[in-house]
Scaffold this active site. Sequence first.
Site, mmCIF file in Angstrom:
data_model
loop_
_atom_site.group_PDB
_atom_site.id
_atom_site.type_symbol
_atom_site.label_atom_id
_atom_site.label_comp_id
_atom_site.label_asym_id
_atom_site.label_seq_id
_atom_site.Cartn_x
_atom_site.Cartn_y
_atom_site.Cartn_z
ATOM 1 C CE LYS A 52 9.690 3.894 45.553
ATOM 2 N NZ LYS A 52 8.532 4.125 46.408
ATOM 3 C CD GLN A 96 7.926 6.833 48.846
ATOM 4 O OE1 GLN A 96 8.143 6.513 47.681
ATOM 5 N NE2 GLN A 96 8.128 6.001 49.853
ATOM 6 C CG ASP A 119 3.636 1.394 45.235
ATOM 7 O OD1 ASP A 119 4.736 0.850 45.004
ATOM 8 O OD2 ASP A 119 3.517 2.511 45.768
#
Length: 279
Positions: A52, A96, A119
Site C-alpha cells: 500500500k 490493517q 477501506d
Amino acid sequence: MAQLIDGKKIAQEIKDELKERMTRLKAAGESRRLAVIQVGSDPASTVYVNNKKKACEYIGIDSLSYEQPEETTQEELLELIGELNARRDVNGILVQLPVPGHIDEEKILLAIDPGKDVDGFHPVNVGNLSIGRPGYVSCTPAGVIQLLKRSGITIEGKECVVLGRSNIVGKPMAMLLLQENGTVTVCHSRTKNLKEIARRADILVAAIGRPKFIDESFVKEGAVVIDVGIHRNADNKLCGDVDFERVAPHCSAITPVPGGVGPMTIAMLMSNCVNGVLS
Ligand code: NAP
C-alpha cells in the site's frame, strides 16, 4: 477460448490514471495523505502494508505509517485514530486487519471517521452503499466492477450469482452488481442446490475461501467467472476458489489467480484516497 481478464494490466491502468490526476491536483495546490496503522508484526500484514505504501509513493499520495507494537491497548489505538480523525491534513485512515485478539475490531472500525474510511468498512459507508448514496466502497468488490466494465462486460440485465456473503466481499459485491442493474442472487454455506443456482449465472463471482472448490459443474457454458479467492497450496503456489484449468474452457471470460482480482484491491484503495467519495 475464454477471454483472460488481466487484473494486473487493468490495475496498472487505474494507477496510471490516478498518478496523472494527482499531478493535476498537486499543480492546483492540493494533496492527499493516507495514514496506515499496523498493530503487531504479522508478516502477511507487513507485506500488504508495504504494498500500500509503495502504491501511494507511485501515485504521489503522502503516506504516514504507524507501526504499533503488538501490546498496544485498544484505548491507545482509539486515541491514535481520534488524533488522525481530527487532522485536516489526513484524508484517509486505514487500520490493517486483523488486529491482535485483545482489540475489538468492530470498535476500531467504528471509530474511524466515515469521511476518511478509505477501506469502506464503516457502517455509515456500508449503509450508504445499500441505499445508493455516495460513500466509500469496499475495495475488492469495487475492483471486480472495474474489471468487468474495463473488459467490456455488460452487467445490466445479467443473472449475477455471488458465492459468499462476508461483510467485506460478498455483501458489498451483491450491492454493487445490483446498482449496475444486474439480477443478483447471493449464496452461502447454508444454500441448498448451490450448483444449480451457480449454473444460472451469466456472471459468477466466487468468494467462499475454499481452494479450487468451483469446477466446471458449477458453471454455465459461456458464463463470466470472477475468482476472488486467494490461497497458497502445498507447493506454495497461489490458487483461487475456482479450479481455473477445469473451468476456463467453459467460460467466455475468467480472472486468473494470481493476476486477476488481487491487484485491483490496492488500485481501488488508491482510487478512494485520490478521488474521495464519488457521487
Ligand atoms: P469469509 O469471510 O470466510 O466468507 C466466506 C463466505 O463464503 C461466507 O459467507 C460463507 O458462508 C461462504 N462459504 C464458505 N464455504 C461455503 C460453501 N461450501 N458453499 C457456499 N458458501 C460457502 O471470506 P472473505 O473474506 O469473503 O474472502 C473470500 C475469499 O476471498 C478468501 O479466499 C479470501 O482470501 C479472498 N479475498 C481476496 C481479496 C483480494 O484482494 N483478492 C480480498 C478479500 C478476500 P457463511 O456466511 O454461511 O459462513
